[in-house]
Design an enzyme around this catalytic site. Sequence first.
Site, mmCIF file in Angstrom:
data_model
loop_
_atom_site.group_PDB
_atom_site.id
_atom_site.type_symbol
_atom_site.label_atom_id
_atom_site.label_comp_id
_atom_site.label_asym_id
_atom_site.label_seq_id
_atom_site.Cartn_x
_atom_site.Cartn_y
_atom_site.Cartn_z
ATOM 1 N N GLU A 123 40.410 38.283 48.445
ATOM 2 C CA GLU A 123 41.873 38.211 48.281
ATOM 3 C C GLU A 123 42.210 39.073 47.077
ATOM 4 O O GLU A 123 42.155 38.611 45.941
ATOM 5 C CB GLU A 123 42.298 36.758 48.022
ATOM 6 C CG GLU A 123 42.036 35.809 49.174
ATOM 7 C CD GLU A 123 43.046 35.921 50.297
ATOM 8 O OE1 GLU A 123 44.029 36.673 50.155
ATOM 9 O OE2 GLU A 123 42.831 35.271 51.334
ATOM 10 N N CYS A 136 50.156 38.283 43.033
ATOM 11 C CA CYS A 136 49.592 39.280 43.949
ATOM 12 C C CYS A 136 50.653 39.711 44.949
ATOM 13 O O CYS A 136 50.622 40.829 45.450
ATOM 14 C CB CYS A 136 48.371 38.718 44.658
ATOM 15 S SG CYS A 136 48.675 37.123 45.408
HETATM 16 P P1 NAD Z 1 40.418 40.477 37.664
HETATM 17 O O1 NAD Z 1 39.893 41.235 38.820
HETATM 18 O O2 NAD Z 1 40.397 41.108 36.330
HETATM 19 O O3 NAD Z 1 39.601 39.098 37.516
HETATM 20 C C1 NAD Z 1 39.540 38.154 38.578
HETATM 21 C C2 NAD Z 1 38.274 37.333 38.453
HETATM 22 O O4 NAD Z 1 37.145 38.164 38.744
HETATM 23 C C3 NAD Z 1 38.016 36.749 37.066
HETATM 24 O O5 NAD Z 1 37.464 35.469 37.220
HETATM 25 C C4 NAD Z 1 36.995 37.726 36.478
HETATM 26 O O6 NAD Z 1 36.191 37.139 35.486
HETATM 27 C C5 NAD Z 1 36.182 38.084 37.704
HETATM 28 N N1 NAD Z 1 35.516 39.399 37.676
HETATM 29 C C6 NAD Z 1 36.003 40.565 37.209
HETATM 30 N N2 NAD Z 1 35.135 41.564 37.455
HETATM 31 C C7 NAD Z 1 34.074 41.019 38.103
HETATM 32 C C8 NAD Z 1 32.845 41.534 38.629
HETATM 33 N N3 NAD Z 1 32.535 42.818 38.525
HETATM 34 N N4 NAD Z 1 31.997 40.676 39.244
HETATM 35 C C9 NAD Z 1 32.306 39.366 39.363
HETATM 36 N N5 NAD Z 1 33.439 38.823 38.878
HETATM 37 C C10 NAD Z 1 34.316 39.632 38.245
HETATM 38 O O7 NAD Z 1 41.911 40.032 38.040
HETATM 39 P P2 NAD Z 1 42.998 39.269 37.149
HETATM 40 O O8 NAD Z 1 43.552 40.207 36.141
HETATM 41 O O9 NAD Z 1 42.494 37.931 36.694
HETATM 42 O O10 NAD Z 1 44.116 38.936 38.262
HETATM 43 C C11 NAD Z 1 45.053 39.882 38.705
HETATM 44 C C12 NAD Z 1 44.619 40.520 40.004
HETATM 45 O O11 NAD Z 1 44.314 39.529 40.975
HETATM 46 C C13 NAD Z 1 45.730 41.359 40.624
HETATM 47 O O12 NAD Z 1 45.170 42.531 41.169
HETATM 48 C C14 NAD Z 1 46.274 40.460 41.715
HETATM 49 O O13 NAD Z 1 46.945 41.137 42.746
HETATM 50 C C15 NAD Z 1 45.020 39.794 42.191
HETATM 51 N N6 NAD Z 1 45.291 38.551 42.892
HETATM 52 C C16 NAD Z 1 45.181 38.538 44.247
HETATM 53 C C17 NAD Z 1 45.488 37.365 44.953
HETATM 54 C C18 NAD Z 1 45.409 37.327 46.456
HETATM 55 O O14 NAD Z 1 45.435 36.238 46.990
HETATM 56 N N7 NAD Z 1 45.325 38.441 47.143
HETATM 57 C C19 NAD Z 1 45.879 36.212 44.264
HETATM 58 C C20 NAD Z 1 45.957 36.268 42.878
HETATM 59 C C21 NAD Z 1 45.668 37.447 42.190
#
Ligand code: NAD
Length: 511
Positions: free
Chosen positions: A266, A300
């Site tokens: 997601e 998102c």
């Molecule tokens: P992010 O990608 O920085 O982090 C999300 C999660 O992934 C965190 O728990 C982080 O620690 C982990 N993470 C980051 N890099 C990783 C890796 N290489 N391996 C494993 N885990 C890793 O995102 P954010 O800033 O917390 O949230 C914003 C983003 O999330 C936006 O792009 C938004 O659109 C998206 N989002 C999508 C949905 C959806 O349902 N499509 C819902 C909420 C947020």
Amino acid sequence: ATLAPALGLTALQRGEQWPAASIAGQAHYPAHIPLPLVSPIDCAGHGELLPAGPAETELALATAQQAFTQWRLVPAPQRGELVRRIGDRVRTHKHELAALITLEAGKIISEAEGEVQEWIDICDFAVGLSRQLCGLTMASERAQHRLQEQWHPLGVVGVISAFNFPVAVWAWNAMLALVCGNSVVWKPSEKTPLCALAATRLVQDVVAGFDAAPAGLLGLLQGGTEAGRQLAADRRVALLSATGSVRMGRAVAQTVAARLGRSLLELGGNNAAIVTPSADLDLALRGIVFGAAGTCGQRCTTLRRLIVHESVADALLARLQAAYASLRIGDPRLPDTLIGPLIDHAALQQMQLALTAAEAQGGTVRQGGGGITQGVPNTGAYVAPALVSMPAQTAIVHEETFAPILYILRYRDLDEAIAMQNAVSQGLSSAIFSNDVREVEQFIGPAGSDCGLANVNAGTSGAEIGGAFGGEKDTGGGRESGSDAWRAYMRRATNTINYGSTLPLAQGVKF
Ligand code: NAD
């Protein structure tokens, strides 16, 4: 301090994982570097987080694996009873949990409460599902044979979640995973660990009082990228459900695919709304403002591109500017505030860079865009949501900047508008505002919006839990929450049952 006892947190322990026994002493942690915890409201520190390392990951996964072997044997309606009790418990703590979401994610009170309500709603949905995990019976081509499918529990479900929905995303996954007979290990965002700790504490109390539920059913691994990587790499994780940026999704998907595991992604969106000449502009205005400026542009599903017919563009822009000027921006704990802060100053900097790029690419900032320091807790990253006219869909418009920037583009005919909408790499949410049935049907038809969510006279954000939620293309293709999303959390077995005394072979083969 007032929240902690209400949520059963006697102290905000440094980096508490679950099972808690594993960290009674801090012996596991000497090599780990603490991460500071700050509230986006005023950037005040309220603790630090010790990220999980390999030892904690090992313990959490071994415990979850063990719990799964017991839980899968409990009848699904009984599993539903556990989730029903979880829902009851969350109802009694809705306000405290929402206050913690406001503290850590900076959401206004009503949106934070809405997020907890999503957890309650998905509990109700999952309880109903627990009696409806149905397979099909198919007609067999052979006499005295029956062909059927069954859905069985899958295993350990790993959940990686983003900061902007610090509770609901896990709840969507975990409540369905539980009724499907799975255990869960959760790696929340390193920006919102207290929400995760509080949510886990709430469910642990219920699990402890439910005889059929093994203790390690819902695990918690705190930490950042490295903790997430460890979860993704482990073969014991039967399904990795990851919510966050496209960058994170690409990394995680490759790790999981390398071990031929299953992932549910997601990821980011770049959502558009089309406003046609027949649109009800009063209604469209509300949907656009909530979608684009609400949650300070950090959903998102936030509306990022407005594609307006040239005949109504000037009138709509004038009304949008007036509406934006009236938005109350400030401390999200105050009841009248509509727009809280960005998550941190890095996000503010990203927003400024995007606005500079938009201007360099021919855009004009019509409204907002600047940081706000007056009348707000002045150490937080508060901004005036921006309206930016763009001459075309330039490079910056193709990016998801996680901040309240609405790019406004004009169109002449609907084919052009739909093509513009679909031209970006993300495919999460979309909307059309129109009272013309032909336009509406074209938009939601097979050659219309290519997104997972396509709304009519409703904005791009604020989905209900009853529908399957998710998006196409770079958004990752996953579906969570309602409809038949539960299937991702189970494995399908097809059974051929011969109740005769001969052994006819399929396709008439003689052997
Ligand atoms: P992010 O990608 O920085 O982090 C999300 C999660 O992934 C965190 O728990 C982080 O620690 C982990 N993470 C980051 N890099 C990783 C890796 N290489 N391996 C494993 N885990 C890793 O995102 P954010 O800033 O917390 O949230 C914003 C983003 O999330 C936006 O792009 C938004 O659109 C998206 N989002 C999508 C949905 C959806 O349902 N499509 C819902 C909420 C947020």
